[in-house]
Each structure stands twice: as C-alpha cells, then as structure tokens.
Design a protein around this motif. Sequence first.
Motif, mmCIF file in Angstrom:
data_model
loop_
_atom_site.group_PDB
_atom_site.id
_atom_site.type_symbol
_atom_site.label_atom_id
_atom_site.label_comp_id
_atom_site.label_asym_id
_atom_site.label_seq_id
_atom_site.Cartn_x
_atom_site.Cartn_y
_atom_site.Cartn_z
ATOM 1 N N TRP A 34 28.789 70.532 20.950
ATOM 2 C CA TRP A 34 28.678 70.706 22.399
ATOM 3 C C TRP A 34 29.163 72.091 22.820
ATOM 4 C CZ3 TRP A 34 25.716 68.151 25.396
ATOM 5 C CH2 TRP A 34 25.467 66.790 25.193
ATOM 6 N N ALA A 35 30.279 72.541 22.237
ATOM 7 C CA ALA A 35 30.842 73.840 22.625
ATOM 8 C C ALA A 35 29.881 74.982 22.314
ATOM 9 C CB ALA A 35 32.169 74.058 21.906
ATOM 10 N N GLU A 36 29.090 74.812 21.269
ATOM 11 C CA GLU A 36 28.132 75.858 20.910
ATOM 12 C C GLU A 36 26.943 75.883 21.859
ATOM 13 O OE1 GLU A 36 25.220 77.109 17.144
ATOM 14 O OE2 GLU A 36 26.668 75.461 16.938
ATOM 15 N N ARG A 37 26.464 74.711 22.252
ATOM 16 C CA ARG A 37 25.220 74.645 23.026
ATOM 17 C C ARG A 37 25.450 74.541 24.539
ATOM 18 N NH1 ARG A 37 20.968 71.070 19.422
ATOM 19 N NH2 ARG A 37 21.724 71.699 17.375
ATOM 20 N N GLU A 38 26.478 73.786 24.944
ATOM 21 C CA GLU A 38 26.736 73.627 26.382
ATOM 22 C C GLU A 38 28.241 73.698 26.627
ATOM 23 O OE1 GLU A 38 24.675 70.592 28.587
ATOM 24 O OE2 GLU A 38 23.202 70.326 26.991
ATOM 25 N N PRO A 39 28.829 74.884 26.476
ATOM 26 C CA PRO A 39 30.286 74.996 26.591
ATOM 27 C C PRO A 39 30.830 74.637 27.972
ATOM 28 C CG PRO A 39 29.252 77.157 26.524
ATOM 29 C CD PRO A 39 28.189 76.177 26.163
ATOM 30 N N ASP A 40 30.017 74.772 29.006
ATOM 31 C CA ASP A 40 30.500 74.499 30.368
ATOM 32 C C ASP A 40 30.338 73.038 30.773
ATOM 33 O OD1 ASP A 40 31.162 77.177 30.688
ATOM 34 O OD2 ASP A 40 29.157 77.691 31.431
ATOM 35 N N ARG A 41 29.821 72.226 29.889
ATOM 36 C CA ARG A 41 29.617 70.811 30.231
ATOM 37 C C ARG A 41 30.974 70.141 30.428
ATOM 38 N NH1 ARG A 41 24.821 67.655 29.031
ATOM 39 N NH2 ARG A 41 25.207 65.432 29.294
ATOM 40 N N PRO A 42 31.220 69.543 31.611
ATOM 41 C CA PRO A 42 32.528 68.910 31.848
ATOM 42 C C PRO A 42 32.716 67.686 30.961
ATOM 43 C CG PRO A 42 31.015 68.438 33.665
ATOM 44 C CD PRO A 42 30.326 69.435 32.781
ATOM 45 N N TYR A 43 33.936 67.527 30.472
ATOM 46 C CA TYR A 43 34.224 66.396 29.586
ATOM 47 C C TYR A 43 35.429 65.586 30.034
ATOM 48 C CZ TYR A 43 36.162 63.854 25.613
ATOM 49 O OH TYR A 43 36.694 62.883 24.824
ATOM 50 N N LEU A 44 36.557 66.243 30.254
ATOM 51 C CA LEU A 44 37.817 65.527 30.432
ATOM 52 C C LEU A 44 38.440 65.833 31.788
ATOM 53 C CD1 LEU A 44 40.090 63.795 29.097
ATOM 54 C CD2 LEU A 44 41.052 65.937 28.245
ATOM 55 N N THR A 45 38.792 64.774 32.524
ATOM 56 C CA THR A 45 39.491 64.921 33.795
ATOM 57 C C THR A 45 40.879 64.309 33.672
ATOM 58 O OG1 THR A 45 37.418 64.800 35.042
ATOM 59 C CG2 THR A 45 39.456 64.436 36.272
ATOM 60 N N VAL A 46 41.888 65.111 33.972
ATOM 61 C CA VAL A 46 43.274 64.646 33.979
ATOM 62 C C VAL A 46 43.874 65.064 35.309
ATOM 63 C CG1 VAL A 46 45.516 64.742 32.842
ATOM 64 C CG2 VAL A 46 43.435 64.960 31.473
ATOM 65 N N GLY A 47 44.154 64.082 36.158
ATOM 66 C CA GLY A 47 44.613 64.413 37.506
ATOM 67 C C GLY A 47 43.518 65.145 38.251
ATOM 68 N N ASP A 48 43.814 66.352 38.730
ATOM 69 C CA ASP A 48 42.821 67.163 39.443
ATOM 70 C C ASP A 48 42.166 68.206 38.548
ATOM 71 O OD1 ASP A 48 43.313 65.854 41.886
ATOM 72 O OD2 ASP A 48 45.046 67.152 42.293
#
Length: 543
Positions: free
Chosen positions: A32-46
Amino acid sequence: MDGGLEDKTRVRALNDGAVWGTDTVHGVLERWAEREPDRPYLTVGDDVWSMGQINTASNRLAHALWNHGITNGSRVALMMAGSVDYVIVWFALSKLGAIEVPINTAYKGNLLDYILEKSETAAIIVDAAFLETISEAAEKLATRPRIMVNGEGESDTLHSMMKDAPETNPDVPVKGNDPACIIFTSGTTGPSKGVIITQAHEVSFGRFFNEITSMSGSDVGYNYLPFFHIAAKFLSLGTMLEGAQMALVPAFSLSSFWKDVQRYKATICIAVGGLCHMLRSQPATAEDARNTLRLIYAVPIPSEFKEEFETRFGLSLIEGYGSTESNLIVYSRPEPTPPGSCGRANSHFHVAILGENGEILPPGEIGEICARPLVPQTIMQGYLGMPEKTLEVFEGLWFHTGDGGYQDENGFFYFKDRLKDSIRRRGENISSFEVERQINAHPDVAESAVVAAPSELAEDEVLAVVVPRQGATLAPEALLLFCAETMPYFMVPRFIRVRDTLPRTPTQKVRKVELREEGITEDTWDSHTAGFKVTRHGLQTPS
C-alpha cells in the motif's frame, strides 16, 4: 473510500501477488505504501495515519532497533497498550524478521516471570506505565534483556532512537514461513502455552476475517482489543488488506462503546467474551438502532437472544469458530444457519469430528472438533519449548482443538463445550456452554458462567454464577424454576450465585478457573438446603 467496483479491483490487484504461505505482515503495508501512500488507515483520537506514514515510521524504528542489536530471529517482548506506537513497533519487528512476543499488560508476579523466562527474549519494549513491573521481573532472569521504553526521554526510548534513522525499507530477507510472533494463551484451564505463528499464518487470519465479514474499502473497523490477542491483529490486518480504515482505542469501555462507534463511523467490530451480553444488559432506548455498525463478529453468537439483539441494534451478528493455534476454521455465512450452530467449515480447511480412537464420526455424534489446513502456513508451527504438547495436539496429523461438538447432515458444526469444562453428573455429560445458553435466555439475566462444584457423591454438581441485567432483581428460587422448566433435570444447577460481574481475562474471556477455585462461597444459594429437589419427574418444592 467508496468501496465501489473500481476500488475493489484495485485492492484485488494489489494483493494478487501474495501467494498462500509466502506473504508477510509488513509486506501488506509496504504494498500500500508503494502504490497509495496517502490512503488513510489508522485513526487514534483525532489523528489519522496514512499507509505511507505508518510505513515510514516503522522503517525508521526498524533501522533503530537493528542498530541496537535486534535482528532476524530476535525475540522481542512487548508490554504495551493498544496505540499507534504499538502498530509501528509491530510492523518494524516484522520488517526485521524479529519475533514479537506480546505480553498481557495485566500480568505481574509469577505469571509475568513465567512468560519472560519461557520466551527468552533479547529485548523488551514497554510502555512507561508498565516499566516498574517489567523491570522487577527482568531482574530475576539469568540473562537480563535490554529494556526500551515507549515514551519521551533522552535515551533508550523509541522516540529518541528513531530521530535520525533512515526512512527506507530495511533490506532484510523475511519469508512467509518465518516465525512472526509468539502469543501466549490466556491460561484459563492451565499454564499458558506460547503459540508460534508464522508471517503468512498471521496474514491469513486477516484474509479469512475479510471473507467472513465481506470487508470492503468503505468499512471502518473498531478495535478495542489488546494486541496480545490474535483478534486485534486480524482486525488490523483485515482492514489493511482491503484498504479499509481502523479506529483504535486502548481498551474496551462499555460507557464509551456507542459513542466511539458514532464518532468513528465504525461499521465492524469483534465481540469476544461477554460484549454482546454487556451491550444487551444496558437499558433499551429509541436510539439503539441508530448507529453505523453493520456487523459484529461474535465469538460466539448468543443464539438465545440473537434476533432480539440484531433488531434492537440494527445490525447483523456473524460467528466464527477457531483459536490462536488453529485459525478461523468454521464460520457462519449470510444464509439461514440452524440455531446453536457456529457455521460450516472454512473452505481452506478440512474440519471433522473425531472419536476417541481418531476415527471420523458420522453426523450427529459428539466428539472432538479437529482440523487440517488445505493451504500452507495457515496453522501454528507449534508450542514454544513444548515438543510433547505440540505432538499431542497434532496427533494423527489432525489439529485437536480440545473442544467437543458435532456436525449435522448439512455440514453445520455445533460447539458443545471445552472438553475440560464438561461436567459429569448423574451419569450424564453436561455442557456448561449449553446450560449457560439456557440461563441467559431468562429475561433478568445479563450473562452467566457454569462450572462443576464438589458433590457429596463421586460426581459433580452444577454451579451457576449469574449476573443480573441492569436494574433487575434476580431471586435464585425464580431462576431455579426457570431452569427446571427449560432444561433436562440433570442439567439444572443445584447451586446459584448472583454477582455484579464475572471475573475476566483482559481479552474478556470468563476466568472459569477462578470460579472453580472459589467454589461454594457463603453467598452461594443451595437449592437442596432451601428444600428444592429436581428429579426426572419434575421439581419438588419445600412443603
């Protein structure tokens, strides 16, 4: 992410290069980091972390750990709460081929000493909150491991170690059949055993979880589980494999559960232990069904109130059966499933009911649930330092779950009980699981746990420890009458104890060993002493 056809095609293309038995935990992230590095994955708090940010941070930590002597095959114990830092450490260790040994954060004293001695770790990464506990335990070891603190500081803290480290992927060869982690079982029936899980095995948990839940890129997984539990890992890997998102909180909170679901727009979560019972025990409101959850993966589904629960909260319950050792070998599908069944076999496993001599039993006969993998690296390598236990559990080239159950003529499996939890009374084998299901159907019961109690005779008596629903008053006599009307006479509990809560492990499993050790307490109600007697002809009441 919309989770539409274009997105699904992209996700499939991204993961098609991974072959069964060859994938690695960090490999999922790096694709994922190679092809879509900006794809959101993890939310912790804000804070929202993208695939690329997680990859870069874990790269830097991997380089720093390598410089501190952590290399391929090093065992590293982690005593940390669920956090973005844990996720970064997890992927950093995988990139190095190091072996993660997650430790229950509630452990101390002999339990902690046992894990550290058994695992022979080269280093320990610990949250500052647990530093004193881990330091005391480490001092007792013959070879003291290096301790690195997750916190702010000048030296030997993760943050300081990462400051000037490279952001590139470390060039360490790691294979799918390399050990990725050693998870120690919770030890509810005996000493904890270290389950050796390979890289590909760990990833396969996420793949199977996605099959079971029909995960898509538009889903948001709500993860409150500790990372020393395999479920936290397969929810994390499942969402990442699919390009979905995950909301992570450090621990389960009943009062915050629905607030968190709404805040993060969560669509999927995992219910282990008594989560469904705890949610149901809360007073019903008109807002119950107005939430974003579409599905709860329950272990097990509380079939005694399944339809009521689904209607009240506007979601679906789906069930999986398995273990850290065996993987998710049976699960229910979006199809009519007989009440009490945990579903049909995972197509990647051969699952059967075996008799005492290792023979496959016909439909309807109760035996031990056993499994064989049909694809590589989807089951444990063995128990750490316990070759005899490993051979025992793989007897006859089957993995023996230690659970009793049966299969019907349509291929549906039914869990009966842990073989060690079975109760022998009046010549009958009693499933504590089945007794609990019946008791939990009482309108004033939130949950229950049933264990064997000593008897004046040679066999067991049945002790039911019961938690009332919030605001309810539960009289033992009334519960006895309910049991006598709804279950066979020999299953009806003689002893009833009412408690506010049940003792649990940090993964929310009921600690039945504790209830058995407590036995008949002063506040336990004895139906015989009260003048009641349950016979095959009915209930005899005090004259």
